[in-house]
Design a protein around this motif. Sequence first.
Motif, PDB file in Angstrom:
ATOM      1  N   ASP A   1       0.832  -1.206   0.000  1.00  0.00           N
ATOM      2  CA  ASP A   1       0.000   0.000   0.000  1.00  0.00           C
ATOM      3  C   ASP A   1       0.868   1.258   0.000  1.00  0.00           C
ATOM      4  O   ASP A   1       0.596   2.225  -0.726  1.00  0.00           O
ATOM      5  N   VAL A   2       1.915   1.232   0.816  1.00  0.00           N
ATOM      6  CA  VAL A   2       2.803   2.390   0.890  1.00  0.00           C
ATOM      7  C   VAL A   2       3.591   2.543  -0.407  1.00  0.00           C
ATOM      8  O   VAL A   2       3.794   3.658  -0.910  1.00  0.00           O
ATOM      9  N   GLU A   3       4.056   1.432  -0.955  1.00  0.00           N
ATOM     10  CA  GLU A   3       4.802   1.491  -2.205  1.00  0.00           C
ATOM     11  C   GLU A   3       3.932   1.981  -3.353  1.00  0.00           C
ATOM     12  O   GLU A   3       4.401   2.725  -4.235  1.00  0.00           O
ATOM     13  N   ALA A   4       2.659   1.593  -3.342  1.00  0.00           N
ATOM     14  CA  ALA A   4       1.744   2.078  -4.383  1.00  0.00           C
ATOM     15  C   ALA A   4       1.556   3.584  -4.269  1.00  0.00           C
ATOM     16  O   ALA A   4       1.494   4.294  -5.284  1.00  0.00           O
ATOM     17  N   ALA A   5       1.462   4.083  -3.027  1.00  0.00           N
ATOM     18  CA  ALA A   5       1.345   5.530  -2.823  1.00  0.00           C
ATOM     19  C   ALA A   5       2.585   6.252  -3.327  1.00  0.00           C
ATOM     20  O   ALA A   5       2.487   7.319  -3.947  1.00  0.00           O
ATOM     21  N   ASP A   6       3.751   5.675  -3.055  1.00  0.00           N
ATOM     22  CA  ASP A   6       4.997   6.279  -3.548  1.00  0.00           C
ATOM     23  C   ASP A   6       5.030   6.297  -5.079  1.00  0.00           C
ATOM     24  O   ASP A   6       5.513   7.256  -5.686  1.00  0.00           O
ATOM     25  N   ALA A   7       4.505   5.221  -5.683  1.00  0.00           N
ATOM     26  CA  ALA A   7       4.503   5.144  -7.139  1.00  0.00           C
ATOM     27  C   ALA A   7       3.618   6.225  -7.761  1.00  0.00           C
ATOM     28  O   ALA A   7       3.886   6.707  -8.868  1.00  0.00           O
TER      29      ALA A   7
ATOM     30  N   PRO B   1       0.066  13.986   2.576  1.00  0.00           N
ATOM     31  CA  PRO B   1      -0.965  13.380   1.713  1.00  0.00           C
ATOM     32  C   PRO B   1      -0.972  11.859   1.799  1.00  0.00           C
ATOM     33  O   PRO B   1      -2.048  11.244   1.825  1.00  0.00           O
ATOM     34  N   ARG B   2       0.202  11.242   1.832  1.00  0.00           N
ATOM     35  CA  ARG B   2       0.252   9.787   1.933  1.00  0.00           C
ATOM     36  C   ARG B   2      -0.292   9.303   3.264  1.00  0.00           C
ATOM     37  O   ARG B   2      -1.027   8.305   3.324  1.00  0.00           O
ATOM     38  N   PHE B   3       0.051  10.012   4.348  1.00  0.00           N
ATOM     39  CA  PHE B   3      -0.452   9.614   5.671  1.00  0.00           C
ATOM     40  C   PHE B   3      -1.969   9.765   5.737  1.00  0.00           C
ATOM     41  O   PHE B   3      -2.674   8.884   6.237  1.00  0.00           O
ATOM     42  N   ARG B   4      -2.487  10.884   5.221  1.00  0.00           N
ATOM     43  CA  ARG B   4      -3.925  11.166   5.335  1.00  0.00           C
ATOM     44  C   ARG B   4      -4.761  10.237   4.479  1.00  0.00           C
ATOM     45  O   ARG B   4      -5.840   9.809   4.902  1.00  0.00           O
TER      46      ARG B   4
END
Length: 268
Positions: free
Chosen positions: A146-152, A159-162
């Motif tokens: 999930d985090v890697e997809a957000a980084d992508a 924004p990623r945290f929220r």
Amino acid sequence: MSCWQTIQDYGLRSLGYGERLLPRTDFTLCEHFVLIGSGMIWNIYFGVVALGLGFFFATALALGKMSANRLIRKPAEWFIFLFRGSPLFIQFFFAYFLFLSLKGSYAFFDPFTAAWLGALIVLFLNTSAYSAEIFYGALRSIPKGDVEAADAYGMSGWPRFRRIVWPTMLRLAWPAYTNEAIFLFHATALVFFSSFPAWQQRGDALYYANYFADKTFNPFVPYPILAMYFIIFTLVIVAIFGAINRRLNSHLPQNEKAKLRIRPNLIR
């Protein structure tokens, strides 16, 4: 005296409205229900305010414990350890005498020796520590994908945290957090046993239940009524948190939705 008159006289007595003196003799079942129910207003106040404020502080503590910065991580770890490692009743005891000693030197701390503020602070800090550990475990359980997809997608920082981290953390932590909310509400009964005084006999539900038990020498009427009130409000908490849990998991397939499993703590 009719039951309706009893409600008018004692329904809001714990807040200072209505009859000033408690009934002395010929206690009716209506008086038991009304006065103990009046005291539940304080239990609800302690539970709702401590849980509401503690939710945000617990989130900050969980993030602090996850921090790579030692100056942020260590204070969060020791705070959580201190309040999870000591009994809640002892925390009430030490907090009261701390506020009492500060009151002697600074008038600002005068309200802190009253139950409405002093006991609330202790409950707030206690539930923040337990909730922070729940949120910390959820943060560590967030799938890396999930985090890697957000980084992508170019998301980082707030924004990623929220949009990714915080919602996923809540979804994973919510069943355990529901149990913490139930326990906190039950723990409000300990305010009666703490050193924080009830001003002008305006106590919580256990205060009035204990009053009837002392006057009638029969604890088998007021205490079951008290238990009934707690059971009712526990069901309300389960319903509210269950609705929030369904909302948090509304995007998932039916077989993947996390279900609430109520496991009340027998001891803190």
